[in-house]
Design a protein around this motif. Sequence first.
Motif, PDB file in Angstrom:
ATOM      1  N   SER A 190      39.188  37.040  40.715  1.00 51.77           N
ATOM      2  CA  SER A 190      40.590  36.971  41.137  1.00 51.77           C
ATOM      3  C   SER A 190      40.678  37.123  42.652  1.00 51.77           C
ATOM      4  O   SER A 190      40.050  38.019  43.227  1.00 51.77           O
ATOM      5  CB  SER A 190      41.376  38.083  40.446  1.00 51.77           C
TER       6      SER A 190
ATOM      7  N   TYR B 270      43.816  35.960  35.530  1.00 50.04           N
ATOM      8  CA  TYR B 270      43.527  37.020  34.553  1.00 50.04           C
ATOM      9  C   TYR B 270      43.255  36.420  33.176  1.00 50.04           C
ATOM     10  O   TYR B 270      42.302  36.803  32.489  1.00 50.04           O
ATOM     11  CB  TYR B 270      44.708  37.987  34.492  1.00 50.04           C
TER      12      TYR B 270
ATOM     13  N   ASN C   9      30.680  45.110  37.578  1.00 45.16           N
ATOM     14  CA  ASN C   9      31.547  44.289  38.408  1.00 45.16           C
ATOM     15  C   ASN C   9      31.132  44.375  39.874  1.00 45.16           C
ATOM     16  O   ASN C   9      30.870  45.463  40.392  1.00 45.16           O
ATOM     17  CB  ASN C   9      33.003  44.762  38.252  1.00 45.16           C
TER      18      ASN C   9
ATOM     19  N   GLY D 259      35.912  43.415  44.005  1.00 39.29           N
ATOM     20  CA  GLY D 259      36.992  44.378  43.969  1.00 39.29           C
ATOM     21  C   GLY D 259      38.293  43.838  43.415  1.00 39.29           C
ATOM     22  O   GLY D 259      39.140  44.602  42.951  1.00 39.29           O
TER      23      GLY D 259
ATOM     24  N   ASN E 225      38.674  42.084  40.734  1.00 36.53           N
ATOM     25  CA  ASN E 225      38.651  41.994  39.273  1.00 36.53           C
ATOM     26  C   ASN E 225      39.087  43.312  38.646  1.00 36.53           C
ATOM     27  O   ASN E 225      38.767  44.387  39.149  1.00 36.53           O
ATOM     28  CB  ASN E 225      37.246  41.645  38.777  1.00 36.53           C
ATOM     29  N   ASN E 226      39.794  43.205  37.526  1.00 36.81           N
ATOM     30  CA  ASN E 226      40.241  44.389  36.804  1.00 36.81           C
ATOM     31  C   ASN E 226      40.151  44.109  35.304  1.00 36.81           C
ATOM     32  O   ASN E 226      40.846  43.233  34.792  1.00 36.81           O
ATOM     33  CB  ASN E 226      41.672  44.747  37.188  1.00 36.81           C
TER      34      ASN E 226
ATOM     35  N   LYS F 156      40.333  46.581  32.721  1.00 41.54           N
ATOM     36  CA  LYS F 156      40.767  47.661  31.828  1.00 41.54           C
ATOM     37  C   LYS F 156      41.669  47.176  30.703  1.00 41.54           C
ATOM     38  O   LYS F 156      41.463  47.521  29.533  1.00 41.54           O
ATOM     39  CB  LYS F 156      41.457  48.762  32.643  1.00 41.54           C
ATOM     40  N   ASN F 157      42.691  46.401  31.030  1.00 39.15           N
ATOM     41  CA  ASN F 157      43.592  45.935  29.981  1.00 39.15           C
ATOM     42  C   ASN F 157      42.918  44.948  29.038  1.00 39.15           C
ATOM     43  O   ASN F 157      43.223  44.908  27.841  1.00 39.15           O
ATOM     44  CB  ASN F 157      44.852  45.319  30.588  1.00 39.15           C
TER      45      ASN F 157
ATOM     46  N   SER G   7      32.918  49.572  31.612  1.00 39.38           N
ATOM     47  CA  SER G   7      32.994  48.761  32.825  1.00 39.38           C
ATOM     48  C   SER G   7      32.984  49.639  34.062  1.00 39.38           C
ATOM     49  O   SER G   7      33.546  50.742  34.065  1.00 39.38           O
ATOM     50  CB  SER G   7      34.273  47.916  32.805  1.00 39.38           C
TER      51      SER G   7
ATOM     52  N   GLU H 234      32.165  49.380  38.749  1.00 41.34           N
ATOM     53  CA  GLU H 234      31.815  48.602  39.939  1.00 41.34           C
ATOM     54  C   GLU H 234      30.558  49.188  40.562  1.00 41.34           C
ATOM     55  O   GLU H 234      30.535  50.379  40.904  1.00 41.34           O
ATOM     56  CB  GLU H 234      32.974  48.637  40.938  1.00 41.34           C
TER      57      GLU H 234
ATOM     58  N   TRP I   7      51.022  49.500  45.854  1.00 45.51           N
ATOM     59  CA  TRP I   7      49.957  48.519  46.091  1.00 45.51           C
ATOM     60  C   TRP I   7      50.541  47.129  46.105  1.00 45.51           C
ATOM     61  O   TRP I   7      51.471  46.813  45.340  1.00 45.51           O
ATOM     62  CB  TRP I   7      48.908  48.599  44.985  1.00 45.51           C
TER      63      TRP I   7
END
Length: 257
Positions: free
Chosen positions: A77, A93, A119, A122, A124-125, A127-128, A144, A146, A204
Amino acid sequence: MKNKNHLDLSLASYGEVRDLTYDLVVLPWGATEPHNLHLPYLTDAILSHAVAVDAAEKALQLYGVRCMVLPPVTLGSQNPGQRSLKFCIHARYETQKAVLADTVASLHAQGFHKLVLINGHGGNNFKNMIRDLAVDYPDFLIASGEWFAVLSAKEYFDAPGDHADEVETSVMMHYYPELVDLSMAGPGVYKPFALSALREKVAWMPRDWGRATEDTGIGDPSLSTAEKGKRFAQAVSDKYAELFAQLARAHFPEEFY
């Protein structure tokens, strides 16, 4: 270990792996984006994969736990201002979730039940995504993290930044020195948000890469050395090897609480 192909699916053949038992699967994940002027576009994928393979080798040697490291995913992303840069690829996403979901579905059908995401990007996420997959596969563990945040970079480097900086450059110089040309590197000067509330992280929002940096880097890479990169990479891979062993040996979910 002279031949570790059976730990790295990028190199492995079916003949090498079909009769082996694997305790854990590891999925490196990165991005396709410029890294200042001196590092490859696939730096995030390359480094997460290299750390993963090192950790898998240590997990087998030190703990007797065999892991398979999958080929790295190169979809990441991106912030505003990055997608307009030549050959920078923004993966939504939904796209990343579809890739992860298909990977989990395949592994689950093959009898695997434990996956670690390493990962390297930075933006990329996961969790969901992982929470959603836990609904669909309650017997499938997904962890997961980093790799660059496992340990404090300040204890290993003089002036760490957060993109194509002394950390990434040094670790790349350790693993693939032939891919680094420091003579091409820009200074990695970064303009922070003008609004104090954003600088203080009251809220953010994505940074506009075109306004924040001229060479796409954030952090000065000029102090990078292969020695610094080796020291950090070895310490991080030690931590991951221990994680792999603990996750592999514990029965999920009963022994996790």
